[in-house]
Write a protein that holds these residues in place. Structure first.
Motif: not given
Lengths: 354, 294
Positions: A51-64, A241-250
């Motif tokens: 979860l943390a890695v996938s959220l970092n994709l949105v918050v850290g890399i995409s900046g949202e 956003f979609t990749i992050s959501a999908s990893l969170a789903g996993a």
């Protein structure tokens, strides 16, 4: 080793860290020195790392700033548990079943990520944050009144109660509103968790360092400049956003297959915030930091268990103190002054003078 | 008639949200940060008032005043310890996390002192319900007091910000901190004052909320806190009339949704309306769109 460039080396360190931790834990498990409490934490640990890695994709890399990550976890968890419950009499091999569940959970969460992302990503800053929060709460609330059952004639869905499903006598209620899903096979284990972490890292690290990843980071750093060189803002934001959501789903699937019963109320705002805390404390945009923070902060309340009632209080104080130390200008100046590198550097200089 | 009484209940609940949202929006306007601990200040105010009334047997009016003072002091402490050191931080998320830390801290301190069992709050309003239209429309006395308090707070706050020196200093700081400092405004003092007012208002909101919904636990504050945050964004965050309108609308939608659509989906309906509003008007109902400079 010379031929490897810096990012490849960096990535290999991250993978290596996970593998070494896995081997170490397995050795300790075999040696029998891990308490049953800690054993119970191993799968949740993997869930939180993913979860943390996938959220970092949105918050850290995409900046949202996204405050609704638990919502995607919820969707994935229920979708995966539903599939496992449907096929548990047909497929008996746990690893095949969870593989199927992980794929379904990730796919369903990705669809939700895409559908939610299209309207949400038009907004910016705190407005985006509040809308992701809103979606997270809506998913939780809707799952709470969601009934789905299965019988000879197919799948029945209702949003009212168990009776209105209209199941035949041989029917079976699978998702039962506020009671959620019970009887999901316990297919998660530490090995599958670590494999999921590695797959997540592979996806996220490769994305970050690809052409698409550079575009995503360019949008984060300066949206207008990125747009003016022809980067399609919506496409790349939606991709992250979609990749992050999908990893969170996993991650949610992993979580749901570790519990005998699963309720939607577990995926509230507090879970999203918990994961956000991992990301921020680990360093925004720093994937390895997210992993370390998730592990430490998941273990911390358990390690403090001896302190009983005071543990969450201490957790809160540690959280505030860590943030002040790592992020405040005064704390940063302090670290600058007493950093290990600098102290070591000084002794080196001293030696040279001798 | 039942519609009218739902509507009044909604306005009353909305007034509580509006008072909490005012605190959110003022702090956001001036410090550009989301104060997630705001909801827990409500809960602390509730516990202070409850202890004063139940254990020390003081007059409700004095209990309310003590709760307001306690929350005001708490607000200033939170600002000094947890937020001021982070004012120059590189990432705005750092403050968000300390706010969450403060929120956990307050919840757990209260949990240690009072335990997790719900305490029942006694209403501070006791002049009896209003009977209108020959008894077919009953308005609870709490609703009347809540709505009146909200309107008074709204008017006083608008006058305070527009007409007094301290209020104008707030506007200046929220517009441009550097320029305000050059004009001789005490920026840190002004931010602390904003926190103090916001927290004092939270105490009032807490007591009003608990008078209508009298169950008090250490986690009572978090959901109204989130709803008020939603209300603040709904009306356009940073705007005081926006917080007022957003709060009232949210309360009305929640109560009507609960009455006519589904009691379990009421929260989902509130959030869905928020999403629709933000998609149509991305800066909230009364928010100002900030022009981007290239």
């Amino acid at each position: 080793m010379k031929k490897l460039n810096k990012t490849t080396k960096d990535n290999l360190i991250t993978y290596g860290m996970v593998l070494i931790a896995y081997v170490a834990v397995e050795i300790f498990l075999k040696a029998g020195v891990v308490s049953s409490l800690l054993q119970g934490l191993l799968v949740p640990l993997c869930v939180y790392v993913v979860l943390a890695v996938s959220l970092n994709l949105v918050v850290g890399i995409s900046g949202e700033l996204s405050l609704g990550h638990a919502g995607f976890m919820c969707v994935g968890a229920f979708a995966g548990a539903f599939v496992s419950n449907c096929v548990k009499d047909v497929i008996t091999a746990g690893s095949v079943r969870i593989f199927l569940a992980l794929l379904t959970g990730a796919a369903v969460a990705a669809v939700f990520g895409l559908l939610i992302g299209i309207p949400v990503l038009r907004l910016r800053g705190d407005y985006l944050a509040i809308v992701t929060l809103a979606f997270g709460e809506i998913i939780k609330n809707v799952m709470n009144v969601f009934y789905i059952g299965i019988d000879g004639s197919g799948i029945h869905v209702s949003m009212k109660d168990k009776m209105s499903l209209g199941l035949a006598a041989d029917g079976n209620v699978i998702i039962n509103g506020p009671q959620g899903i019970t009887g999901t096979p316990k297919d998660s284990n530490f090995t599958i968790g670590v494999l999921l972490i590695l797959v997540t890292l592979f996806i996220v690290l490769n994305l970050i360092h690809s052409r698409d990843g550079r575009a995503i980071r360019a949008i984060r750093d300066n949206r207008i400049a990125a747009e003016s060189v022809g980067i399609n803002i919506t496409k790349y934001k939606l991709m992250a956003f979609t990749i992050s959501a999908s990893l969170a789903g996993a991650a949610g699937v992993l979580y749901s297959h570790n519990l005998a019963s699963l309720q939607a109320s577990k995926f509230g705002f507090n879970t999203s915030i918990l994961v956000l805390v991992f990301v921020v404390l680990g360093g925004i945009g720093n994937i390895r930091g997210s992993i370390i923070a998730a592990v430490i902060l998941t273990l911390l309340p358990e390690l403090l268990r001896a302190l009983n009632d005071y543990r969450m209080l201490i957790y809160a104080v540690v959280l505030i103190a860590m943030m002040l130390f790592t992020s405040s200008p005064a704390g940063m100046a302090f670290r600058e002054r007493f950093s290990l590198k600098r102290l070591l550097g000084r002794t080196k200089e001293g030696k040279e003078e001798q | 008639m039942s519609f009218l009484s739902y509507l009044i209940n909604g306005i009353s609940l909305g007034s509580v949200y509006a008072i909490i949202a005012l605190g959110y929006t003022m702090v956001y306007g001036i410090a550009k940060m989301l104060n997630f601990a705001h909801g827990d200040v409500i809960m602390v105010g509730g516990y202070v008032a409850l202890t004063m009334m139940l254990n020390l047997n003081v007059n409700p009016v004095i209990a309310i005043l003590v709760a307001i003072v306690a929350c005001t002091v708490l607000g200033i402490c939170i600002e000094t310890i947890a937020y001021r050191p982070l004012l120059g931080a590189a990432s705005p998320l750092a403050v968000l996390i300390t706010a969450i830390g403060v929120s956990y801290f307050l919840q757990n301190v209260v949990l240690l002192i009072f335990g997790s069992n719900p305490k029942s709050f006694q209403s501070v309003v006791t002049f009896g319900d209003l009977q209108l239209a020959g008894g077919s429309l009953v308005i609870s006395d709490e609703a009347v007091v809540t709505i009146l308090t909200c309107v008074i707070i709204m008017v006083v706050l608008t006058l305070f910000i527009g007409k007094t020196k301290a209020g104008q200093a707030m506007q200046a700081v929220s517009e441009d901190k550097g320029a305000a400092r050059l004009m001789g405004i005490n920026v840190n003092g002004t931010i602390a004052l904003t926190f103090a007012i916001g927290s004092g208002l939270a105490a009032v909101a807490g007591i009003l909320l608990l008078s209508s919904y009298p169950s008090l636990t250490p986690y009572t504050g978090s959901m109204p806190g989130i709803k008020a945050f939603v209300a603040a964004v709904f009306g356009g965050i940073g705007s005081i009339p926006g917080a007022f309108i957003g709060g009232i609308l949210l309360g009305v939608i929640e109560i009507l949704g609960r009455a006519y659509i589904s009691s379990q989906l009421a929260d989902a309906i509130v959030f869905a309306v928020l999403i629709v509003v933000l998609l149509v008007k991305p800066t909230g109902l009364l928010g100002k769109a900030v022009q981007e400079k290239v």
